[in-house]
Every structure is written in structure tokens, then in C-alpha cells.
Write a protein that holds these residues in place. Structure first.
Motif, PDB file in Angstrom:
ATOM      1  N   THR A 178       0.933  -0.813   0.473  1.00  0.00           N
ATOM      2  CA  THR A 178      -0.218   0.521   0.475  1.00  0.00           C
ATOM      3  C   THR A 178       0.890   1.077  -0.007  1.00  0.00           C
ATOM      4  O   THR A 178      -0.085   2.206  -0.693  1.00  0.00           O
ATOM      5  CB  THR A 178      -0.681  -0.227   1.089  1.00  0.00           C
ATOM      6  N   ALA A 179       1.903   1.205   0.747  1.00  0.00           N
ATOM      7  CA  ALA A 179       2.998   1.856   0.958  1.00  0.00           C
ATOM      8  C   ALA A 179       3.338   2.837  -0.479  1.00  0.00           C
ATOM      9  O   ALA A 179       3.667   3.788  -0.775  1.00  0.00           O
ATOM     10  CB  ALA A 179       3.750   1.998   1.554  1.00  0.00           C
ATOM     11  N   GLN A 180       3.876   1.819  -1.107  1.00  0.00           N
ATOM     12  CA  GLN A 180       4.015   1.895  -2.810  1.00  0.00           C
ATOM     13  C   GLN A 180       3.145   1.907  -3.779  1.00  0.00           C
ATOM     14  O   GLN A 180       3.880   2.088  -4.763  1.00  0.00           O
ATOM     15  CB  GLN A 180       5.657   1.134  -3.031  1.00  0.00           C
ATOM     16  N   GLY A 181       2.413   2.494  -3.151  1.00  0.00           N
ATOM     17  CA  GLY A 181       0.739   2.645  -4.405  1.00  0.00           C
ATOM     18  C   GLY A 181      -0.010   2.193  -4.599  1.00  0.00           C
ATOM     19  O   GLY A 181      -1.400   1.923  -5.297  1.00  0.00           O
ATOM     20  N   PHE A 182      -0.286   0.640  -4.214  1.00  0.00           N
ATOM     21  CA  PHE A 182      -1.809  -0.419  -4.725  1.00  0.00           C
ATOM     22  C   PHE A 182      -2.780   0.922  -3.840  1.00  0.00           C
ATOM     23  O   PHE A 182      -2.449   0.143  -2.385  1.00  0.00           O
ATOM     24  CB  PHE A 182      -1.038  -1.753  -4.119  1.00  0.00           C
ATOM     25  N   SER A 183      -3.991   0.462  -3.976  1.00  0.00           N
ATOM     26  CA  SER A 183      -5.154   0.813  -3.611  1.00  0.00           C
ATOM     27  C   SER A 183      -6.352   0.126  -4.167  1.00  0.00           C
ATOM     28  O   SER A 183      -6.874   1.075  -3.779  1.00  0.00           O
ATOM     29  CB  SER A 183      -4.977   2.467  -4.544  1.00  0.00           C
ATOM     30  N   GLY A 184      -6.407  -0.544  -4.730  1.00  0.00           N
ATOM     31  CA  GLY A 184      -6.780  -1.654  -4.331  1.00  0.00           C
ATOM     32  C   GLY A 184      -7.572  -2.404  -3.098  1.00  0.00           C
ATOM     33  O   GLY A 184      -7.262  -1.991  -2.828  1.00  0.00           O
ATOM     34  N   PRO A 185      -8.831  -3.099  -3.483  1.00  0.00           N
ATOM     35  CA  PRO A 185      -9.313  -4.176  -2.371  1.00  0.00           C
ATOM     36  C   PRO A 185      -8.576  -5.202  -2.122  1.00  0.00           C
ATOM     37  O   PRO A 185      -7.724  -6.236  -2.813  1.00  0.00           O
ATOM     38  CB  PRO A 185     -10.407  -4.578  -3.185  1.00  0.00           C
ATOM     39  N   VAL A 186      -8.508  -5.867  -1.314  1.00  0.00           N
ATOM     40  CA  VAL A 186      -7.775  -6.953  -0.119  1.00  0.00           C
ATOM     41  C   VAL A 186      -9.020  -7.833   0.113  1.00  0.00           C
ATOM     42  O   VAL A 186      -9.136  -7.293   0.690  1.00  0.00           O
ATOM     43  CB  VAL A 186      -6.659  -6.211   0.694  1.00  0.00           C
ATOM     44  N   TRP A 187      -9.616  -8.954  -0.591  1.00  0.00           N
ATOM     45  CA  TRP A 187     -10.206  -9.803  -0.189  1.00  0.00           C
ATOM     46  C   TRP A 187      -9.987 -10.316   0.996  1.00  0.00           C
ATOM     47  O   TRP A 187      -8.749 -11.675   0.953  1.00  0.00           O
ATOM     48  CB  TRP A 187     -11.034 -10.693  -1.857  1.00  0.00           C
ATOM     49  N   CYS A 188     -10.912 -10.672   1.652  1.00  0.00           N
ATOM     50  CA  CYS A 188     -10.341 -11.783   3.279  1.00  0.00           C
ATOM     51  C   CYS A 188     -11.521 -12.859   3.365  1.00  0.00           C
ATOM     52  O   CYS A 188     -12.277 -11.490   3.214  1.00  0.00           O
ATOM     53  CB  CYS A 188      -9.054 -11.234   3.919  1.00  0.00           C
ATOM     54  N   THR A 189     -11.607 -13.347   4.322  1.00  0.00           N
ATOM     55  CA  THR A 189     -12.797 -13.910   5.392  1.00  0.00           C
ATOM     56  C   THR A 189     -12.581 -12.248   6.509  1.00  0.00           C
ATOM     57  O   THR A 189     -12.170 -11.204   6.778  1.00  0.00           O
ATOM     58  CB  THR A 189     -12.448 -14.810   6.408  1.00  0.00           C
ATOM     59  N   ALA A 190     -13.784 -11.974   7.553  1.00  0.00           N
ATOM     60  CA  ALA A 190     -13.916 -10.990   8.147  1.00  0.00           C
ATOM     61  C   ALA A 190     -13.021 -12.118   9.019  1.00  0.00           C
ATOM     62  O   ALA A 190     -13.082 -10.458  10.210  1.00  0.00           O
ATOM     63  CB  ALA A 190     -15.639 -11.392   8.610  1.00  0.00           C
ATOM     64  N   ALA A 191     -12.639 -13.325   9.588  1.00  0.00           N
ATOM     65  CA  ALA A 191     -12.302 -13.223  10.933  1.00  0.00           C
ATOM     66  C   ALA A 191     -10.417 -12.802  10.198  1.00  0.00           C
ATOM     67  O   ALA A 191      -9.905 -12.722  11.288  1.00  0.00           O
ATOM     68  CB  ALA A 191     -11.638 -14.738  10.972  1.00  0.00           C
ATOM     69  N   THR A 192      -9.872 -12.966   9.518  1.00  0.00           N
ATOM     70  CA  THR A 192      -9.091 -12.912   8.637  1.00  0.00           C
ATOM     71  C   THR A 192      -8.991 -11.456   9.009  1.00  0.00           C
ATOM     72  O   THR A 192      -7.934 -10.601   9.560  1.00  0.00           O
ATOM     73  CB  THR A 192      -8.846 -13.264   7.774  1.00  0.00           C
ATOM     74  N   ALA A 193      -9.662 -10.692   9.161  1.00  0.00           N
ATOM     75  CA  ALA A 193      -9.538  -8.835   8.667  1.00  0.00           C
ATOM     76  C   ALA A 193      -9.707  -8.565  10.318  1.00  0.00           C
ATOM     77  O   ALA A 193      -8.321  -7.592  10.957  1.00  0.00           O
ATOM     78  CB  ALA A 193     -10.442  -8.189   8.173  1.00  0.00           C
ATOM     79  N   GLU A 194     -10.305  -9.194  11.369  1.00  0.00           N
ATOM     80  CA  GLU A 194     -10.085  -8.921  12.477  1.00  0.00           C
ATOM     81  C   GLU A 194      -8.909  -9.503  13.382  1.00  0.00           C
ATOM     82  O   GLU A 194      -8.396  -8.442  13.989  1.00  0.00           O
ATOM     83  CB  GLU A 194     -11.385  -9.876  13.350  1.00  0.00           C
ATOM     84  N   LEU A 195      -8.331 -10.669  12.565  1.00  0.00           N
ATOM     85  CA  LEU A 195      -7.202 -10.345  13.372  1.00  0.00           C
ATOM     86  C   LEU A 195      -5.654  -9.444  12.190  1.00  0.00           C
ATOM     87  O   LEU A 195      -4.934  -9.605  13.177  1.00  0.00           O
ATOM     88  CB  LEU A 195      -7.110 -12.176  12.920  1.00  0.00           C
ATOM     89  N   LEU A 196      -6.031  -9.444  11.260  1.00  0.00           N
ATOM     90  CA  LEU A 196      -4.785  -8.560  10.141  1.00  0.00           C
ATOM     91  C   LEU A 196      -4.361  -7.272  11.688  1.00  0.00           C
ATOM     92  O   LEU A 196      -3.136  -6.903  11.237  1.00  0.00           O
ATOM     93  CB  LEU A 196      -5.923  -7.924   9.247  1.00  0.00           C
ATOM     94  N   GLY A 197      -5.924  -6.538  11.677  1.00  0.00           N
ATOM     95  CA  GLY A 197      -5.603  -5.791  12.416  1.00  0.00           C
ATOM     96  C   GLY A 197      -4.258  -6.043  13.623  1.00  0.00           C
ATOM     97  O   GLY A 197      -3.520  -4.983  13.596  1.00  0.00           O
TER      98      GLY A 197
END
Length: 547
Positions: free
Chosen positions: A77-96
Motif C-alpha cells: 500500500t505504501a508503494q501505491g497499491f490502492s485496490g481491494p484486499v479480499w479476505c474472510t471476516a475473521a482474517t480481517a479481525e486478526l489482521l489489525g
């Protein structure tokens, strides 16, 4: 119709840094974008540029939250990627918590390395990414449920399947103009106590399968049998009088251990036990597991994780105070002893004959955990040489990865595979062993290298379009810094074994001669290349003058 291609930027020939680039025409997708973890030479790959332009990516699909699959997303993201990152809800909650902790530790490690006196004459190191980069990445997450089709681009769709590896983990099926690809991600073991068995579709064109334990079959162990093994190890460790150290990954492994320990304590099989979870990240992730209890193969998990024998250690001072304990169970990261608070506990306990170190997870080649597990008698921790005198034990039935038999069974359930099977995410022995087992007259088996690119025809075998990076082969197989550390920590001891002062000095002089010969050889090589470049420039100038 434009043919799809697949490039391997990580997770090939090694068990870390998973990153696969799928292209069709102008559409560019990533499956995972993971950190290279392990020895310094391998970690250095995180600082090299991506072999693709982040701004050109349309989307990322993420199999799960482990950092070797997700840990470079903020840098993307820091190098310019601005698209969506698809994942499950549990993965999203863990990623933070996972990525915030990664950024914090990276900034601390960078600052510590820049302060080292032996780096005073070297340029400062910049952190891989910051907390702000993580927060920007988290805003790009898009949630998808298992079994739900979603569109990535015209003619390109995907579906997530439960991989049974960690909470929220997925295998990813991608359909490109009717060409069906399946990325296994990391697959779970049937002996896992918290998660359901992995799933997946059948009748696909190309399969990309992990091979972490592709060269070994574990003895089948039920959860009850696994708990009995843990009970025996805990009792034996405490009978020695010292602490029991358990390096554990914050995600999944810690929660499995807590489930088993609580069960044993509640049954009266382990008494008067103090368990210290010395990992703020593991504490946060454990609360996520409690909130997702309905997705797990267990009951009353929230109450189990709040067991009165469990002491969650967040404060640094409390962590340091554990150094004065004896007879405690200390669970801390990292799982391979490469960082985190476990290294401090190792510094305090490695030389104690009454202490025990229990490995309950995979130890990658080149890591401190693997070095200790393979019998090293001296190691370096935070720049100090430490004798290894504690008892080292291992329970391999906690692995979150499927073993050889489980991987083969899962792959066979995906048949028929009309094109090729790519065997990835493993050390050389695991890759070759699993690859041999999956050979079939109906499809080709490929063990790719980092940097290779393949064309993926529909219902046809893959064709290699670009060879791999030869400069990485030695790095992913063996790190020179491991050899150096082994020599350095044992050098003084081995010199002391030489009988007299004169011969010791002679041995040191011969070592110096060898190093000098390599240095002089390098200097001559650079001089020759400079001369060749200079002659080439002169010839080019003469050609221009003649014109």
C-alpha cells in the motif's frame, strides 16, 4: 483470448514470503503478500523492491493472517497499491493486531540495529512500514464469506473455501475465462482441536499446493492423546524444578495450548499450575477467538481462555519480573525464537539445567529455534554467546499444517486436475517428496523457483515463460549468517581445546590468511570488471567518432 500467467515472488523453494501474481491481459492480481521470515539474509528480501508495480495491481486475495502470507501488505500500500484486499471476516479481525504489532516490532528492531556499535559505519536502516501504512491497508479490506462467489474483473471471479489452518484461513479458487485455479494456502491438520477439516472443489485446471510437512507423516493423534503428551511434558519439566518455556505463534498455536492446559487443569491432571502468556499480541488474538467461538470446533471457549490459572502479561516490567520465577509455564512469541519476548526468556533460561524448552511448532531452517532443536550447544541471543544446558523437547502433533498423508488425501480429493500441480511453500526435501507422491499421467508436477513465470492454458499443462532467480537459490536453502553464528559462538571454546598458545595463534593466522585471500580475489575481480567497462566505453566512443 489472452492466456493467464502465474509468477512466483515468494513461497517457492522456501516456507516463507508467500506471494503469487496472477495475470490475464491487463488484469493483475496477487494471492498473498507475505514477509520473508527467518535468518537475516532471507529477511533482507523484504527490503528489496517488488518484482511488479504495486500501482498496477487490481486486487489482492489473502488466504490468512499469518505474517508469512500477509506481512508485506502495508508496504504494498505504501508503494501505491490502492485496490481491494479480499479476505474472510475473521482474517480481517486478526489482521489489525497482527500488522500493528509487526509494524511496532519492526520499528523497534530497526532502531535497535541502528544503535549497534558494529553498525556505526553503515547507513541507517529504514523500517519496512509504519503504523500509518498499516491503517491505510486495513481500510482496503473487503470481506467475503466461504462459498460466496465474487467478481475481480471481467471474466475473473473467485471463491473462498475453508482451509482449516487457522481462524479464518482459506483456500482460494479463481476462475479466469473458465480456467479454474486453486491456491491451497496453508492447509490444516485433522488433529487440530479448534478448527474444522479443510475443504475444496474438485475438477480444476491447475493446483497450487503447500508442502510444509510434505516429507513426513505424523503418528495420528487425537486431541485427547495430544493432551496426554502435553501433560507428560509439563509434569516432567516441573519435576526438574525450573521453568517450562513454550515458544508459540500468537495466532492459533497459543489458543490450542490454552485449550489443552485448561482441560488438563479442570480434570485435576495438572495442579497448582501457573501459566503466563507473555505476548500482548496473543492476548488480543485470544479475545478474537473467543468472539468467533461459533466458527470453531470447540465449546465455551471464552470461559476457557479466562481460566484463573492463566496470567496474561502485557506490561514490559511484568515480563521482566518473570526472570525471577521457577516452576512456571511461560508461553511467548515468537514461535521460532526469532524475536519477541521469548528471546529474553531464552537468555535467562538457556544455561539453566533445571529449565525446559518445549517446541510445539514448525522450526524453519536457519531460525534460532531450528538451531537449538538440532542440538546446538552454544547460540547467540541479542549478541551474547549462551551455553545451551536446558532440556529440549518437542511435540509435533500441535502443527497447524497437514502432514504428507493429509496433503496427498486433500490433493486427490481435488481431482481431476487437467493441467499442472505446483508444489510450493516447503523446504527442498518436503517439496520433492510431495511432488513425487503427486505425480500422475494426467498432469505435470512442477516445483517452481522464486522469479519463475508460467503460462496456464485451460485443460493443458503449464509452460515456463521465465526462469527463476539464480541469486536466491543459496539464500533460501542456507544462510551464511547461520554458519557464521555457529563458528563465532564456538570459536573461543574450540581454540581453547588446542594444546598450546603458539598453535592457537597459528590457527588464527591461517584463518586470517583465508579471509585475506578472498578479499584480494574480490578486489581483483572488481578491478578487472572496471577495466573491461573502461575499454568497452573507449571502443564505443571510437565508433561514434568514426561515424
Amino acid at each position: 483470448m489472452t492466456e493467464a500467467t502465474l509468477a512466483f515472488h515468494g513461497g517457492a523453494g522456501t516456507v516463507t514470503g508467500s506471494c503469487y501474481e496472477l495475470r490475464r491481459g491487463k488484469v493483475a492480481l496477487l494471492v498473498d503478500c507475505g514477509l520473508f521470515q527467518g535468518p537475516r539474509s532471507l529477511e533482507a528480501l523484504n527490503y528489496s523492491g517488488f518484482d511488479f508495480e504495486p500501482r498496477d495491481l487490481d486486487a489482492v486475495m489473502l488466504t490468512h493472517a499469518h505474517l508469512d502470507h500477509s506481512g508485506l501488505l502495508p508496504r504494498l500500500t505504501a508503494q501505491g497499491f490502492s485496490g481491494p484486499v479480499w479476505c474472510t471476516a475473521a482474517t480481517a479481525e486478526l489482521l489489525g493486531p497482527m500488522l500493528r504489532d509487526s509494524a511496532r516490532l519492526n520499528e523497534q528492531d530497526t532502531a535497535r540495529r541502528n544503535r549497534r556499535r558494529d553498525r556505526a559505519d553503515e547507513p541507517p536502516i529504514e523500517p519496512l512500514y509504519t503504523i500509518d501504512d498499516v491503517e491505510a491497508l486495513l481500510r482496503q479490506l473487503r470481506l467475503v464469506k466461504f462459498g460466496e462467489d465474487f467478481t475481480l474483473a471481467d471474466g475473473v471471479s473467485a471463491r473462498f473455501w475453508n482451509a482449516g489452518h487457522v481462524l479464518g484461513s482459506a483456500s482460494i479458487e479463481v476462475c479466469v475465462d473458465g480456467n479454474r485455479l486453486l491456491f491451497s494456502g496453508d492447509l490444516g491438520s485433522r488433529s487440530a482441536g479448534l478448527l474444522h477439516d479443510p475443504e475444496g472443489p474438485a475438477a480444476i485446471d491447475h493446483l497450487i499446493i503447500e508442502a510444509t510437512y510434505g516429507d513426513r507423516d505424523r503418528v495420528p493423534v487425537t486431541v485427547t492423546q495430544r493432551q496426554a503428551l502435553l501433560e507428560a511434558e509439563v509434569k516432567a519439566a516441573l519435576s526438574r524444578g525450573g521453568n517450562l518455556l513454550i515458544p508459540a505463534f500468537a495466532l492459533e498455536r497459543t489458543q490450542e495450548l490454552l485449550l489443552d492446559l485448561a482441560t488438563l487443569i479442570n480434570a485435576g491432571r495438572l495442579q497448582h499450575l501457573g501459566v503466563f502468556i507473555d505476548s500482548p499480541l496473543a492476548t488480543k488474538i485470544t479475545s478474537v477467538f473467543a468472539r468467533h467461538a461459533h466458527e470453531l470446533d470447540g465449546t465455551s471457549l471464552g470461559e476457557i481462555f479466562r481460566h484463573p490459572s492463566f496470567h496474561y502479561v502485557d506490561d514490559v516490567q511484568q515480563s521482566r519480573a518473570l526472570a525471577s520465577l521457577s516452576g512456571a509455564v511461560i508461553i511467548a512469541g515468537s514461535g521460532m525464537c526469532e524475536g519477541g519476548r521469548m528471546r529474553h526468556h531464552l537468555l535467562n533460561n538457556l544455561a539453566r539445567t533445571d529449565a525446559t524448552l518445549l517446541f510445539v511448532g514448525y522450526q524453519a531452517a536457519g531460525t534460532l529455534g531450528r538451531t537449538i532443536l538440532e542440538g546446538a550447544r552454544r547460540v547467540r541471543v541479542f549478541g551474547e554467546d549462551v551455553a545451551v544446558r536446558l532440556t529440549v523437547r518437542e511435540i509435533d502433533s500441535y502443527s497447524a499444517h497437514a502432514d504428507r498423508g493429509e496433503l496427498i488425501a486433500w490433493a486427490k480429493a481435488r481431482q481431476p486436475v487437467a493441467g499442472s500441480v505446483f508444489v510450493t511453500h516447503g523446504e527442498p526435501s518436503a517439496l520433492s517428496t510431495l511432488g513425487d507422491a503427486l505425480q500422475s499421467p494426467d498432469n505435470s508436477v512442477i516445483v517452481p523457483e522464486i522469479g519463475e513465470v508460467y503460462a496456464l492454458p485451460r485443460q493443458g499443462q503449464a509452460r515456463r515463460l521465465r526462469t527463476g532467480r539464480a541469486d536466491l537459490r543459496e539464500i533460501v536453502s542456507r544462510d551464511w549468517q547461520n554458519d557464521y553464528a555457529d563458528l563465532a559462538v564456538n570459536l573461543k571454546h574450540e581454540l581453547a581445546q588446542i594444546s598450546d598458545e603458539r598453535r592457537r595463534r597459528e590457527a588464527l593466522a591461517r584463518m586470517r590468511e583465508v579471509l585475506d585471500s578472498y578479499r584480494d580475489s574480490e578486489a581483483r575481480t572488481h578491478q578487472r570488471r572496471g577495466s573491461e567497462h573502461q575499454h568497452g566505453s573507449r571502443r564505443e566512443n571510437k565508433r561514434h567518432a568514426a561515424r
